[in-house]
Design a protein around this motif. Structure first.
Motif, PDB file in Angstrom:
ATOM      1  N   PHE A  36       0.803  -1.219   0.000  1.00 54.54           N
ATOM      2  CA  PHE A  36       0.000   0.000   0.000  1.00 54.54           C
ATOM      3  C   PHE A  36       0.841   1.276   0.000  1.00 54.54           C
ATOM      4  CE2 PHE A  36      -2.587   3.271   2.175  1.00 54.54           C
ATOM      5  CZ  PHE A  36      -3.592   3.396   1.228  1.00 54.54           C
ATOM      6  N   PRO A  37       1.885   1.392   0.841  1.00 56.76           N
ATOM      7  CA  PRO A  37       2.675   2.621   0.790  1.00 56.76           C
ATOM      8  C   PRO A  37       3.299   2.874  -0.591  1.00 56.76           C
ATOM      9  CG  PRO A  37       3.139   1.448   2.817  1.00 56.76           C
ATOM     10  CD  PRO A  37       2.306   0.525   1.962  1.00 56.76           C
ATOM     11  N   THR A  38       3.719   1.810  -1.259  1.00 53.80           N
ATOM     12  CA  THR A  38       4.285   1.977  -2.596  1.00 53.80           C
ATOM     13  C   THR A  38       3.201   2.419  -3.579  1.00 53.80           C
ATOM     14  OG1 THR A  38       5.977   0.317  -2.135  1.00 53.80           O
ATOM     15  CG2 THR A  38       5.585   0.850  -4.442  1.00 53.80           C
ATOM     16  N   ALA A  39       1.997   1.888  -3.423  1.00 49.84           N
ATOM     17  CA  ALA A  39       0.885   2.311  -4.282  1.00 49.84           C
ATOM     18  C   ALA A  39       0.667   3.817  -4.153  1.00 49.84           C
ATOM     19  CB  ALA A  39      -0.383   1.547  -3.925  1.00 49.84           C
ATOM     20  N   ILE A  40       0.711   4.322  -2.943  1.00 53.46           N
ATOM     21  CA  ILE A  40       0.513   5.756  -2.718  1.00 53.46           C
ATOM     22  C   ILE A  40       1.670   6.557  -3.309  1.00 53.46           C
ATOM     23  CG2 ILE A  40       0.261   7.550  -0.955  1.00 53.46           C
ATOM     24  CD1 ILE A  40      -2.210   5.660  -1.451  1.00 53.46           C
ATOM     25  N   ARG A  41       2.890   6.050  -3.206  1.00 51.76           N
ATOM     26  CA  ARG A  41       4.035   6.742  -3.824  1.00 51.76           C
ATOM     27  C   ARG A  41       3.889   6.774  -5.347  1.00 51.76           C
ATOM     28  NH1 ARG A  41       6.698   4.237   0.497  1.00 51.76           N
ATOM     29  NH2 ARG A  41       7.497   2.522  -0.756  1.00 51.76           N
ATOM     30  N   ILE A  42       3.384   5.697  -5.928  1.00 50.90           N
ATOM     31  CA  ILE A  42       3.140   5.693  -7.376  1.00 50.90           C
ATOM     32  C   ILE A  42       2.129   6.783  -7.726  1.00 50.90           C
ATOM     33  CG2 ILE A  42       2.093   4.388  -9.284  1.00 50.90           C
ATOM     34  CD1 ILE A  42       3.339   1.838  -7.998  1.00 50.90           C
ATOM     35  N   VAL A  43       1.031   6.841  -6.981  1.00 47.95           N
ATOM     36  CA  VAL A  43       0.007   7.857  -7.238  1.00 47.95           C
ATOM     37  C   VAL A  43       0.592   9.258  -7.086  1.00 47.95           C
ATOM     38  CG1 VAL A  43      -2.160   8.849  -6.401  1.00 47.95           C
ATOM     39  CG2 VAL A  43      -1.941   6.368  -6.678  1.00 47.95           C
ATOM     40  N   ASP A  44       1.389   9.484  -6.042  1.00 48.30           N
ATOM     41  CA  ASP A  44       2.002  10.799  -5.850  1.00 48.30           C
ATOM     42  C   ASP A  44       2.882  11.192  -7.031  1.00 48.30           C
ATOM     43  OD1 ASP A  44       0.833  11.210  -3.361  1.00 48.30           O
ATOM     44  OD2 ASP A  44       2.600  10.554  -2.228  1.00 48.30           O
ATOM     45  N   THR A  45       3.653  10.239  -7.532  1.00 48.68           N
ATOM     46  CA  THR A  45       4.556  10.512  -8.644  1.00 48.68           C
ATOM     47  C   THR A  45       3.774  10.725  -9.937  1.00 48.68           C
ATOM     48  OG1 THR A  45       6.240   9.193  -7.517  1.00 48.68           O
ATOM     49  CG2 THR A  45       6.641   9.705  -9.830  1.00 48.68           C
ATOM     50  N   VAL A  46       2.729   9.931 -10.151  1.00 46.37           N
ATOM     51  CA  VAL A  46       1.861  10.130 -11.316  1.00 46.37           C
ATOM     52  C   VAL A  46       1.195  11.507 -11.234  1.00 46.37           C
ATOM     53  CG1 VAL A  46      -0.289   9.369 -12.428  1.00 46.37           C
ATOM     54  CG2 VAL A  46       1.471   7.692 -11.818  1.00 46.37           C
ATOM     55  N   ALA A  47       0.798  11.918 -10.057  1.00 43.31           N
ATOM     56  CA  ALA A  47       0.150  13.221  -9.895  1.00 43.31           C
ATOM     57  C   ALA A  47       1.074  14.352 -10.344  1.00 43.31           C
ATOM     58  CB  ALA A  47      -0.270  13.428  -8.442  1.00 43.31           C
ATOM     59  N   ILE A  48       2.340  14.259 -10.021  1.00 44.11           N
ATOM     60  CA  ILE A  48       3.305  15.286 -10.436  1.00 44.11           C
ATOM     61  C   ILE A  48       3.470  15.281 -11.951  1.00 44.11           C
ATOM     62  CG2 ILE A  48       5.740  15.964 -10.327  1.00 44.11           C
ATOM     63  CD1 ILE A  48       5.647  14.889  -7.370  1.00 44.11           C
ATOM     64  N   ALA A  49       3.616  14.086 -12.537  1.00 43.32           N
ATOM     65  CA  ALA A  49       3.753  13.980 -13.997  1.00 43.32           C
ATOM     66  C   ALA A  49       2.505  14.521 -14.701  1.00 43.32           C
ATOM     67  CB  ALA A  49       4.011  12.530 -14.398  1.00 43.32           C
ATOM     68  N   ALA A  50       1.334  14.179 -14.172  1.00 45.60           N
ATOM     69  CA  ALA A  50       0.082  14.638 -14.767  1.00 45.60           C
ATOM     70  C   ALA A  50      -0.047  16.154 -14.663  1.00 45.60           C
ATOM     71  CB  ALA A  50      -1.099  13.952 -14.080  1.00 45.60           C
ATOM     72  N   GLU A  51       0.331  16.698 -13.533  1.00 41.90           N
ATOM     73  CA  GLU A  51       0.261  18.147 -13.347  1.00 41.90           C
ATOM     74  C   GLU A  51       1.202  18.857 -14.314  1.00 41.90           C
ATOM     75  OE1 GLU A  51      -1.485  21.476 -11.505  1.00 41.90           O
ATOM     76  OE2 GLU A  51      -2.056  19.366 -11.495  1.00 41.90           O
ATOM     77  N   ASP A  52       2.393  18.294 -14.508  1.00 44.26           N
ATOM     78  CA  ASP A  52       3.350  18.872 -15.457  1.00 44.26           C
ATOM     79  C   ASP A  52       2.784  18.891 -16.878  1.00 44.26           C
ATOM     80  OD1 ASP A  52       5.200  19.300 -13.444  1.00 44.26           O
ATOM     81  OD2 ASP A  52       6.446  17.565 -13.962  1.00 44.26           O
ATOM     82  N   MET A  53       1.976  17.869 -17.210  1.00 48.27           N
ATOM     83  CA  MET A  53       1.355  17.795 -18.534  1.00 48.27           C
ATOM     84  C   MET A  53       0.028  18.546 -18.607  1.00 48.27           C
ATOM     85  SD  MET A  53       1.827  13.773 -19.571  1.00 48.27           S
ATOM     86  CE  MET A  53       0.986  14.013 -21.149  1.00 48.27           C
ATOM     87  N   ASN A  54      -0.490  18.966 -17.457  1.00 47.90           N
ATOM     88  CA  ASN A  54      -1.828  19.540 -17.359  1.00 47.90           C
ATOM     89  C   ASN A  54      -2.868  18.591 -17.976  1.00 47.90           C
ATOM     90  OD1 ASN A  54      -3.739  21.455 -16.559  1.00 47.90           O
ATOM     91  ND2 ASN A  54      -3.680  22.472 -18.547  1.00 47.90           N
ATOM     92  N   HIS A  55      -2.687  17.307 -17.635  1.00 46.56           N
ATOM     93  CA  HIS A  55      -3.586  16.263 -18.134  1.00 46.56           C
ATOM     94  C   HIS A  55      -3.703  15.214 -17.027  1.00 46.56           C
ATOM     95  CE1 HIS A  55      -5.835  14.253 -21.205  1.00 46.56           C
ATOM     96  NE2 HIS A  55      -5.153  13.137 -21.025  1.00 46.56           N
ATOM     97  N   HIS A  56      -4.891  15.034 -16.497  1.00 48.21           N
ATOM     98  CA  HIS A  56      -5.050  14.301 -15.244  1.00 48.21           C
ATOM     99  C   HIS A  56      -5.855  13.018 -15.407  1.00 48.21           C
ATOM    100  CE1 HIS A  56      -4.386  18.589 -14.511  1.00 48.21           C
ATOM    101  NE2 HIS A  56      -3.537  18.123 -13.617  1.00 48.21           N
ATOM    102  N   PRO A  57      -5.325  11.911 -14.862  1.00 47.38           N
ATOM    103  CA  PRO A  57      -6.033  10.628 -14.964  1.00 47.38           C
ATOM    104  C   PRO A  57      -7.096  10.481 -13.883  1.00 47.38           C
ATOM    105  CG  PRO A  57      -4.001  10.311 -13.762  1.00 47.38           C
ATOM    106  CD  PRO A  57      -4.025  11.767 -14.195  1.00 47.38           C
ATOM    107  N   ASP A  58      -8.028   9.580 -14.128  1.00 47.35           N
ATOM    108  CA  ASP A  58      -8.908   9.109 -13.064  1.00 47.35           C
ATOM    109  C   ASP A  58      -8.160   7.956 -12.411  1.00 47.35           C
ATOM    110  OD1 ASP A  58     -10.859  10.904 -13.844  1.00 47.35           O
ATOM    111  OD2 ASP A  58     -11.935   9.442 -15.062  1.00 47.35           O
TER     112      ASP A  58
END
Length: 99
Positions: A36-58
């Motif tokens: 679970f902690p790794t899952a949250i780290r993946i989400v956190d890292t995806v959130a940064i990448a998505a924000e940089d692209m201004n394109h956000h996943p569900d």
């Protein structure tokens, strides 16, 4: 506004990605993180990448399973933005040992 991918372009793009499926409306992938902690780290890292692209996943988080859905809402389906973000998500998942 980004253009929708054709059926052929979508098929080619999805074939180059890790475990993504879908249609011209949306593409999706489920990822299993080591814990679970790794899952949250993946989400956190995806959130940064998505924000940089201004394109956000569900994203749906279920213990160590992450369900990603990508679509370009204002275009009404899958565009190159979605396949680029999917490739970024794939790289992030690999970096964290997910499958």
């Amino acid at each position: 506004m980004p253009e929708l991918l054709t059926d052929i372009a979508l098929t080619v793009a999805v074939n180059d990605l890790d475990g993504w499926t879908g249609d011209r409306k949306a593409i999706r992938r489920t990822v299993e993180a080591p814990d679970f902690p790794t899952a949250i780290r993946i989400v956190d890292t995806v959130a940064i990448a998505a924000e940089d692209m201004n394109h956000h996943p569900d994203i749906d988080i279920r213990w160590r399973n992450l369900h990603f859905l990508l679509t370009t809402h204002d275009a009404g389906g899958v565009t190159e933005l979605d396949t680029r973000l999917a490739a970024n998500i794939d790289a992030i998942v690999r970096d964290f040992g997910g499958k």
